[in-house]
Design a protein around this motif. Sequence first.
Motif, short mmCIF file in Angstrom:
data_model
loop_
_atom_site.label_atom_id
_atom_site.label_comp_id
_atom_site.label_asym_id
_atom_site.label_seq_id
_atom_site.Cartn_x
_atom_site.Cartn_y
_atom_site.Cartn_z
N GLY A 30 -83.21 26.83 15.14
CA GLY A 30 -84.00 27.00 16.36
C GLY A 30 -85.00 25.87 16.55
O GLY A 30 -85.17 25.35 17.67
N ASP A 31 -85.64 25.47 15.45
CA ASP A 31 -86.58 24.34 15.52
C ASP A 31 -85.84 23.07 15.92
O ASP A 31 -86.35 22.28 16.72
CB ASP A 31 -87.27 24.14 14.17
N ASN A 37 -81.62 29.96 10.16
CA ASN A 37 -81.68 30.25 11.60
C ASN A 37 -82.97 29.71 12.22
O ASN A 37 -82.96 29.20 13.35
CB ASN A 37 -81.54 31.75 11.85
N THR A 38 -84.08 29.80 11.49
CA THR A 38 -85.34 29.25 11.99
C THR A 38 -85.25 27.74 12.12
O THR A 38 -85.66 27.17 13.13
CB THR A 38 -86.50 29.64 11.05
N ALA A 39 -84.67 27.09 11.11
CA ALA A 39 -84.51 25.63 11.16
C ALA A 39 -83.60 25.21 12.32
O ALA A 39 -83.87 24.22 13.00
CB ALA A 39 -83.95 25.13 9.83
N ASP A 90 -82.22 33.61 7.16
CA ASP A 90 -83.33 33.60 8.12
C ASP A 90 -83.96 32.21 8.21
O ASP A 90 -84.28 31.73 9.30
CB ASP A 90 -84.39 34.63 7.74
N GLN A 91 -84.14 31.55 7.06
CA GLN A 91 -84.71 30.21 7.04
C GLN A 91 -83.80 29.23 7.77
O GLN A 91 -84.27 28.37 8.54
CB GLN A 91 -84.94 29.74 5.61
#
Length: 115
Positions: free
Chosen positions: A82-83, A78-80, A75-76
Amino acid sequence: MARHYSETEVVAILEGLDPARLRFFVKSHVVTPLVTPHGHAFTETDVARLQLLCDLSEFYDLPEDALCMVMSLIDQLNTARGDMRALIQALASEPAEVRGRIMAHVHGIRTIRGD
């Protein structure tokens, strides 16, 4: 309209997932199903996450607490990602001069760190 699955349907669909294990993943917040008057309702995304958890457990023999940590790391990541995509889009909208200065600065930082 998005399809939702009941606990019974999810357990029937996914090999290696039993009701107790499903409850553990819900309690651990690895999946966050909708709460309805009829029980939990799982989305396609929830089912995909649960499939990944079952696959990781089967192929790598990971215990459930390690699976939760692996999903948190995924999840981390994937968030990175996206950012990073958003940052690249924002950077692309800047004038060439600004992009050049930022890229030179990034290159300098990476050179110093040895990346």
